[in-house]
Design a protein around this motif. Structure first.
Motif, PDB file in Angstrom:
ATOM      1  N   TYR A 232       0.835  -1.206   0.000  1.00 28.34           N
ATOM      2  CA  TYR A 232       0.000   0.000   0.000  1.00 28.34           C
ATOM      3  C   TYR A 232       0.870   1.256   0.000  1.00 28.34           C
ATOM      4  N   ALA A 233       1.872   1.290   0.862  1.00 30.41           N
ATOM      5  CA  ALA A 233       2.761   2.452   0.914  1.00 30.41           C
ATOM      6  C   ALA A 233       3.454   2.656  -0.430  1.00 30.41           C
ATOM      7  N   ARG A 234       3.857   1.558  -1.061  1.00 30.98           N
ATOM      8  CA  ARG A 234       4.512   1.633  -2.370  1.00 30.98           C
ATOM      9  C   ARG A 234       3.555   2.224  -3.411  1.00 30.98           C
ATOM     10  N   LEU A 235       2.297   1.767  -3.400  1.00 29.75           N
ATOM     11  CA  LEU A 235       1.322   2.252  -4.367  1.00 29.75           C
ATOM     12  C   LEU A 235       1.032   3.735  -4.164  1.00 29.75           C
ATOM     13  N   VAL A 236       0.803   4.143  -2.915  1.00 32.23           N
ATOM     14  CA  VAL A 236       0.491   5.547  -2.636  1.00 32.23           C
ATOM     15  C   VAL A 236       1.670   6.449  -2.988  1.00 32.23           C
ATOM     16  N   GLU A 237       2.881   5.969  -2.753  1.00 29.67           N
ATOM     17  CA  GLU A 237       4.056   6.758  -3.124  1.00 29.67           C
ATOM     18  C   GLU A 237       4.099   7.012  -4.624  1.00 29.67           C
ATOM     19  N   ARG A 238       3.633   6.024  -5.410  1.00 31.80           N
ATOM     20  CA  ARG A 238       3.667   6.178  -6.866  1.00 31.80           C
ATOM     21  C   ARG A 238       2.520   7.026  -7.390  1.00 31.80           C
ATOM     22  N   ILE A 239       1.297   6.789  -6.912  1.00 29.21           N
ATOM     23  CA  ILE A 239       0.122   7.413  -7.523  1.00 29.21           C
ATOM     24  C   ILE A 239      -0.405   8.606  -6.739  1.00 29.21           C
ATOM     25  N   GLY A 240       0.088   8.802  -5.510  1.00 26.24           N
ATOM     26  CA  GLY A 240      -0.466   9.850  -4.666  1.00 26.24           C
ATOM     27  C   GLY A 240      -1.638   9.331  -3.858  1.00 26.24           C
ATOM     28  N   PRO A 241      -2.160  10.137  -2.932  1.00 26.38           N
ATOM     29  CA  PRO A 241      -3.227   9.677  -2.040  1.00 26.38           C
ATOM     30  C   PRO A 241      -4.530   9.417  -2.773  1.00 26.38           C
ATOM     31  N   ARG A 242      -5.213   8.375  -2.359  1.00 23.91           N
ATOM     32  CA  ARG A 242      -6.556   8.037  -2.837  1.00 23.91           C
ATOM     33  C   ARG A 242      -7.397   7.631  -1.628  1.00 23.91           C
ATOM     34  N   PRO A 243      -8.712   7.867  -1.653  1.00 23.10           N
ATOM     35  CA  PRO A 243      -9.553   7.387  -0.558  1.00 23.10           C
ATOM     36  C   PRO A 243      -9.301   5.904  -0.306  1.00 23.10           C
ATOM     37  N   THR A 244      -9.076   5.565   0.954  1.00 26.10           N
ATOM     38  CA  THR A 244      -8.648   4.206   1.310  1.00 26.10           C
ATOM     39  C   THR A 244      -9.551   3.642   2.395  1.00 26.10           C
ATOM     40  N   LEU A 245     -10.004   2.415   2.189  1.00 32.20           N
ATOM     41  CA  LEU A 245     -10.918   1.770   3.130  1.00 32.20           C
ATOM     42  C   LEU A 245     -10.240   0.629   3.867  1.00 32.20           C
ATOM     43  N   ILE A 246     -10.421   0.598   5.192  1.00 28.73           N
ATOM     44  CA  ILE A 246     -10.103  -0.583   5.982  1.00 28.73           C
ATOM     45  C   ILE A 246     -11.349  -1.464   5.955  1.00 28.73           C
ATOM     46  N   GLU A 247     -11.247  -2.594   5.268  1.00 24.55           N
ATOM     47  CA  GLU A 247     -12.411  -3.438   4.993  1.00 24.55           C
ATOM     48  C   GLU A 247     -12.432  -4.620   5.966  1.00 24.55           C
ATOM     49  N   ARG A 248     -13.524  -4.745   6.695  1.00 20.33           N
ATOM     50  CA  ARG A 248     -13.655  -5.845   7.662  1.00 20.33           C
ATOM     51  C   ARG A 248     -15.091  -6.349   7.628  1.00 20.33           C
ATOM     52  N   ASP A 249     -15.274  -7.627   7.267  1.00 21.61           N
ATOM     53  CA  ASP A 249     -16.606  -8.208   7.141  1.00 21.61           C
ATOM     54  C   ASP A 249     -16.808  -9.450   7.991  1.00 21.61           C
ATOM     55  N   ASP A 250     -15.786  -9.918   8.680  1.00 18.35           N
ATOM     56  CA  ASP A 250     -15.898 -11.112   9.508  1.00 18.35           C
ATOM     57  C   ASP A 250     -15.042 -10.912  10.750  1.00 18.35           C
ATOM     58  N   ASP A 251     -15.405 -11.631  11.839  1.00 20.37           N
ATOM     59  CA  ASP A 251     -14.689 -11.478  13.109  1.00 20.37           C
ATOM     60  C   ASP A 251     -14.515  -9.994  13.412  1.00 20.37           C
ATOM     61  N   ILE A 252     -15.626  -9.292  13.454  1.00 21.60           N
ATOM     62  CA  ILE A 252     -15.613  -7.833  13.572  1.00 21.60           C
ATOM     63  C   ILE A 252     -15.044  -7.417  14.927  1.00 21.60           C
ATOM     64  N   PRO A 253     -13.999  -6.588  14.934  1.00 22.64           N
ATOM     65  CA  PRO A 253     -13.409  -6.145  16.202  1.00 22.64           C
ATOM     66  C   PRO A 253     -14.143  -4.930  16.753  1.00 22.64           C
ATOM     67  N   ALA A 254     -13.703  -4.462  17.913  1.00 17.49           N
ATOM     68  CA  ALA A 254     -14.221  -3.216  18.461  1.00 17.49           C
ATOM     69  C   ALA A 254     -13.904  -2.067  17.519  1.00 17.49           C
ATOM     70  N   PHE A 255     -14.729  -1.042  17.563  1.00 19.65           N
ATOM     71  CA  PHE A 255     -14.574   0.099  16.665  1.00 19.65           C
ATOM     72  C   PHE A 255     -13.200   0.743  16.800  1.00 19.65           C
ATOM     73  N   ASP A 256     -12.694   0.852  18.027  1.00 20.53           N
ATOM     74  CA  ASP A 256     -11.402   1.507  18.202  1.00 20.53           C
ATOM     75  C   ASP A 256     -10.263   0.726  17.571  1.00 20.53           C
ATOM     76  N   MET A 257     -10.408  -0.598  17.456  1.00 20.21           N
ATOM     77  CA  MET A 257      -9.377  -1.396  16.785  1.00 20.21           C
ATOM     78  C   MET A 257      -9.390  -1.125  15.281  1.00 20.21           C
ATOM     79  N   LEU A 258     -10.574  -1.032  14.697  1.00 16.21           N
ATOM     80  CA  LEU A 258     -10.656  -0.659  13.282  1.00 16.21           C
ATOM     81  C   LEU A 258     -10.089   0.734  13.060  1.00 16.21           C
ATOM     82  N   MET A 259     -10.401   1.633  13.967  1.00 11.62           N
ATOM     83  CA  MET A 259      -9.933   3.000  13.823  1.00 11.62           C
ATOM     84  C   MET A 259      -8.417   3.108  13.949  1.00 11.62           C
TER      85      MET A 259
END
Length: 276
Positions: A232-259
């Protein structure tokens, strides 16, 4: 970046109260539209409340754009109603199929990347964009076994699909890592070859080995792996910032862990690294 979006997280019912209360800079939320295709009820009320304060994206999982038939018109109409209601910052779907002749499979299935398939999928993406009245983003798949009959490599296929239809690309870096491991190619070379101008969003997610540890499975049920963070860091360094999602659909953790993962992506987008 789109509407000053930096990093977002998947919106889950158990996190609605935390999502409403959170005031993190650049935060946005992604919802699967199939979970909100109803005439009313608590889910729509919750999404209404969150959308008043935060940008949202709608990330489809059921339109089956790579099927050998046109998208289901009822599904498209239901998606159109949600798009009109929420005016999402981003709308996306998968480069896969999951329905044929009205029968749905509980998966996002691969297909031979032939020139004929490219023409058909371009027609389907054009139809989706025509109905919604906006540009959509198409996500690269996770692959597990070699599939014969390809005319085009995946990057070439995605780039040509974007050129023909004007759609953008949603680059799931975890999908790239998983597929590269399973099929034996370079994830770095894949990401380096993607057309930067077409990339409108990035996904980050977790994976796990299968029972025999031969394959990696895109589970969306674990934290983002360090190898995926590096890509991810390599891609962003090449293309610049893009909206990025932390995707979690199973074994959902506490909100602060996702954050916490979200803050790491936010820092990378702003070139302000935080402690891992």
């Amino acid at each position: 970046m789109t509407q000053s979006l930096t990093a977002g997280v998947s919106l889950k019912p158990q996190h609605y109260a935390d999502a409403l209360a959170c005031r993190a800079e650049g935060l946005w939320f992604e919802a699967h539209p199939e979970n909100y295709m109803a005439a009313g009820g608590p889910r729509l009320a919750w999404l209404d409340a969150i959308a008043r304060d935060r940008p949202i994206s709608l990330h489809g999982v059921g339109l089956s754009l790579a099927a050998d038939e046109a998208p289901d018109e009822d599904h498209l109409a239901a998606l159109k109603r949600l798009v009109d209601r929420y005016r999402p910052a981003l709308v996306s779907e998968h480069l896969a199929w999951s329905m044929r002749r009205g029968v749905y499979a509980p998966d996002l299935l691969p297909f031979p990347r032939t020139l004929r398939a490219l023409s058909r999928i371009a027609d389907n993406v054009d139809r989706m964009q025509e109905v919604l009245g906006r540009r959509v983003l198409i996500e690269n798949p996770s692959l597990y076994l070699p599939l014969g009959g390809h005319d085009l490599g995946e990057v070439e296929f995605l780039a040509e699909l974007s050129r023909r239809t004007g759609c953008g690309l949603l680059v799931d870096v975890n999908n790239v890592f998983v597929s590269a491991h399973n099929l034996g190619y370079s994830a770095e070379a894949y990401l380096d070859a993607l057309p930067a101008a077409a990339i409108g969003e990035i996904h980050l997610a977790g994976h796990a080995p299968d029972a025999r540890a031969d394959l990696l499975i895109d589970t969306h049920g674990a934290p983002v792996a360090e190898a995926v963070w590096s890509l991810y860091a390599r891609l962003v360094e090449r293309i610049g910032p893009r909206p990025t999602l932390i995707e979690r659909d199973d074994d959902i953790p506490a909100f602060d862990m996702l954050m916490a993962e979200r803050e790491r992506a936010h820092g990378l987008l702003l070139r302000e690294p935080v402690d891992a």
